[in-house]
Design a protein around this motif. Structure first.
Motif, PDB file in Angstrom:
ATOM      1  N   ASN A  36       0.897  -0.974  -0.041  1.00 48.20           N
ATOM      2  CA  ASN A  36       0.022  -0.036  -0.084  1.00 48.20           C
ATOM      3  C   ASN A  36       0.856   1.276   0.050  1.00 48.20           C
ATOM      4  O   ASN A  36       2.025   1.185   0.651  1.00 48.20           O
ATOM      5  N   VAL A  37       0.517   2.211  -0.590  1.00 47.95           N
ATOM      6  CA  VAL A  37       1.320   3.346  -0.942  1.00 47.95           C
ATOM      7  C   VAL A  37       0.300   4.739  -0.451  1.00 47.95           C
ATOM      8  O   VAL A  37      -0.731   4.729  -0.846  1.00 47.95           O
ATOM      9  N   VAL A  38       0.891   5.570   0.351  1.00 50.01           N
ATOM     10  CA  VAL A  38       0.349   6.705   0.729  1.00 50.01           C
ATOM     11  C   VAL A  38       1.451   7.722   0.275  1.00 50.01           C
ATOM     12  O   VAL A  38       2.681   7.637   0.928  1.00 50.01           O
ATOM     13  N   ALA A  39       1.115   8.810  -0.516  1.00 50.50           N
ATOM     14  CA  ALA A  39       2.095   9.953  -0.772  1.00 50.50           C
ATOM     15  C   ALA A  39       1.295  11.163  -0.100  1.00 50.50           C
ATOM     16  O   ALA A  39       0.588  11.620  -0.539  1.00 50.50           O
ATOM     17  N   VAL A  40       2.092  11.559   0.853  1.00 52.08           N
ATOM     18  CA  VAL A  40       1.924  13.021   1.694  1.00 52.08           C
ATOM     19  C   VAL A  40       1.884  14.148   0.689  1.00 52.08           C
ATOM     20  O   VAL A  40       2.711  14.418   0.043  1.00 52.08           O
ATOM     21  N   GLN A  41       0.801  14.924   0.570  1.00 55.81           N
ATOM     22  CA  GLN A  41       1.081  16.304  -0.192  1.00 55.81           C
ATOM     23  C   GLN A  41       1.313  17.253   0.988  1.00 55.81           C
ATOM     24  O   GLN A  41       0.132  17.826   1.819  1.00 55.81           O
ATOM     25  N   ASN A  42       2.344  17.552   1.351  1.00 54.66           N
ATOM     26  CA  ASN A  42       3.023  18.772   2.345  1.00 54.66           C
ATOM     27  C   ASN A  42       2.358  20.161   2.007  1.00 54.66           C
ATOM     28  O   ASN A  42       2.437  20.459   0.602  1.00 54.66           O
ATOM     29  N   PRO A  43       1.795  21.062   2.526  1.00 58.37           N
ATOM     30  CA  PRO A  43       1.346  22.299   2.036  1.00 58.37           C
ATOM     31  C   PRO A  43       2.776  23.084   1.829  1.00 58.37           C
ATOM     32  O   PRO A  43       2.472  24.136   1.243  1.00 58.37           O
ATOM     33  N   ASP A  45       4.143  25.332   3.416  1.00 56.04           N
ATOM     34  CA  ASP A  45       4.025  26.912   4.017  1.00 56.04           C
ATOM     35  C   ASP A  45       4.716  27.116   5.235  1.00 56.04           C
ATOM     36  O   ASP A  45       4.965  28.280   5.509  1.00 56.04           O
ATOM     37  N   SER A  46       5.056  25.835   6.135  1.00 55.97           N
ATOM     38  CA  SER A  46       5.638  25.758   7.108  1.00 55.97           C
ATOM     39  C   SER A  46       5.999  24.589   7.523  1.00 55.97           C
ATOM     40  O   SER A  46       5.188  23.659   7.139  1.00 55.97           O
ATOM     41  N   LEU A  47       7.076  24.368   8.277  1.00 61.71           N
ATOM     42  CA  LEU A  47       7.685  22.953   8.524  1.00 61.71           C
ATOM     43  C   LEU A  47       6.530  22.376   9.702  1.00 61.71           C
ATOM     44  O   LEU A  47       6.287  21.494   9.698  1.00 61.71           O
ATOM     45  N   THR A  48       5.755  23.498  10.593  1.00 62.67           N
ATOM     46  CA  THR A  48       4.670  22.925  11.298  1.00 62.67           C
ATOM     47  C   THR A  48       3.819  22.292  10.790  1.00 62.67           C
ATOM     48  O   THR A  48       3.058  21.063  11.046  1.00 62.67           O
ATOM     49  N   ASN A  49       3.310  22.937   9.508  1.00 59.99           N
ATOM     50  CA  ASN A  49       2.165  22.351   8.574  1.00 59.99           C
ATOM     51  C   ASN A  49       2.668  21.072   8.161  1.00 59.99           C
ATOM     52  O   ASN A  49       1.690  20.129   7.914  1.00 59.99           O
ATOM     53  N   ASP A  50       3.765  21.021   7.475  1.00 56.70           N
ATOM     54  CA  ASP A  50       4.249  19.789   6.740  1.00 56.70           C
ATOM     55  C   ASP A  50       4.120  18.765   7.998  1.00 56.70           C
ATOM     56  O   ASP A  50       3.888  17.485   7.518  1.00 56.70           O
ATOM     57  N   VAL A  51       4.855  18.979   9.080  1.00 58.34           N
ATOM     58  CA  VAL A  51       4.730  17.782  10.127  1.00 58.34           C
ATOM     59  C   VAL A  51       3.325  17.321  10.401  1.00 58.34           C
ATOM     60  O   VAL A  51       3.287  16.196  10.630  1.00 58.34           O
ATOM     61  N   ALA A  52       2.662  18.315  10.523  1.00 55.90           N
ATOM     62  CA  ALA A  52       1.119  17.796  10.562  1.00 55.90           C
ATOM     63  C   ALA A  52       0.499  17.102   9.644  1.00 55.90           C
ATOM     64  O   ALA A  52      -0.124  16.061   9.980  1.00 55.90           O
ATOM     65  N   ALA A  53       0.808  17.288   8.369  1.00 60.19           N
ATOM     66  CA  ALA A  53       0.264  16.690   7.027  1.00 60.19           C
ATOM     67  C   ALA A  53       0.959  15.331   7.462  1.00 60.19           C
ATOM     68  O   ALA A  53      -0.008  14.187   7.129  1.00 60.19           O
ATOM     69  N   VAL A  54       2.195  14.943   7.589  1.00 65.38           N
ATOM     70  CA  VAL A  54       2.902  13.651   7.866  1.00 65.38           C
ATOM     71  C   VAL A  54       2.246  12.908   8.852  1.00 65.38           C
ATOM     72  O   VAL A  54       1.899  11.808   8.793  1.00 65.38           O
ATOM     73  N   ASN A  55       1.847  13.479   9.833  1.00 63.34           N
ATOM     74  CA  ASN A  55       1.375  12.734  11.253  1.00 63.34           C
ATOM     75  C   ASN A  55      -0.171  12.426  10.774  1.00 63.34           C
ATOM     76  O   ASN A  55      -0.503  11.396  11.334  1.00 63.34           O
ATOM     77  N   ARG A  56      -0.729  13.224  10.133  1.00 64.55           N
ATOM     78  CA  ARG A  56      -2.162  12.820   9.729  1.00 64.55           C
ATOM     79  C   ARG A  56      -2.181  11.673   8.861  1.00 64.55           C
ATOM     80  O   ARG A  56      -2.921  10.797   8.952  1.00 64.55           O
ATOM     81  N   ALA A  57      -1.123  11.600   7.849  1.00 63.06           N
ATOM     82  CA  ALA A  57      -1.254  10.304   6.970  1.00 63.06           C
ATOM     83  C   ALA A  57      -0.668   9.197   7.818  1.00 63.06           C
ATOM     84  O   ALA A  57      -1.189   8.171   7.601  1.00 63.06           O
ATOM     85  N   LEU A  58       0.172   9.295   8.855  1.00 60.13           N
ATOM     86  CA  LEU A  58       0.771   8.052   9.732  1.00 60.13           C
ATOM     87  C   LEU A  58      -0.481   7.687  10.513  1.00 60.13           C
ATOM     88  O   LEU A  58      -0.521   6.326  10.605  1.00 60.13           O
ATOM     89  N   GLU A  59      -1.374   8.444  11.018  1.00 59.16           N
ATOM     90  CA  GLU A  59      -2.425   8.309  11.728  1.00 59.16           C
ATOM     91  C   GLU A  59      -3.579   7.405  11.027  1.00 59.16           C
ATOM     92  O   GLU A  59      -4.288   6.720  11.784  1.00 59.16           O
ATOM     93  N   SER A  60      -3.342   7.690   9.798  1.00 59.95           N
ATOM     94  CA  SER A  60      -4.769   7.138   9.081  1.00 59.95           C
ATOM     95  C   SER A  60      -4.468   5.577   8.555  1.00 59.95           C
ATOM     96  O   SER A  60      -5.252   4.938   8.165  1.00 59.95           O
ATOM     97  N   ILE A  61      -3.072   5.293   8.914  1.00 55.12           N
ATOM     98  CA  ILE A  61      -2.896   3.924   8.495  1.00 55.12           C
ATOM     99  C   ILE A  61      -3.059   2.906   9.840  1.00 55.12           C
ATOM    100  O   ILE A  61      -2.512   3.185  11.123  1.00 55.12           O
ATOM    101  N   ASN A  62      -3.591   1.848   9.501  1.00 49.32           N
ATOM    102  CA  ASN A  62      -4.381   0.956  10.621  1.00 49.32           C
ATOM    103  C   ASN A  62      -3.382  -0.142  10.525  1.00 49.32           C
ATOM    104  O   ASN A  62      -3.711  -1.515  10.362  1.00 49.32           O
TER     105      ASN A  62
END
Length: 67
Positions: A36-43, A45-62
């Motif tokens: 399975n592959v998930v490609a994160v789309q980082n915004p 616009d800031s490191l904080t928002n990029d980290v949040a996007a990666v964390n959301r992707a990781l949390e979506s994996i069961n």
């Protein structure tokens, strides 16, 4: 289900000056290997928002996570 093999999930994260589409040639190769592959789309616009996007992707994996 116990004893059932789980497909592994690969999370791809792009760097600066790129976006999630930069993985478009890699994703089918990984999927052909039954991953399975998930490609994160980082915004980007800031490191904080990029980290949040990666964390959301990781949390979506069961499945168990390996960093």
């Amino acid at each position: 289900m116990v004893g059932e093999k789980t497909r592994k999930t690969i999370v791809l994260v792009h760097g600066a000056f790129a976006d999630g589409t930069s993985w478009s040639k890699v994703i089918p190769l990984l999927q052909a290997k039954a991953l399975n592959v998930v490609a994160v789309q980082n915004p980007t616009d800031s490191l904080t928002n990029d980290v949040a996007a990666v964390n959301r992707a990781l949390e979506s994996i069961n499945e168990p996570k390996y960093h």
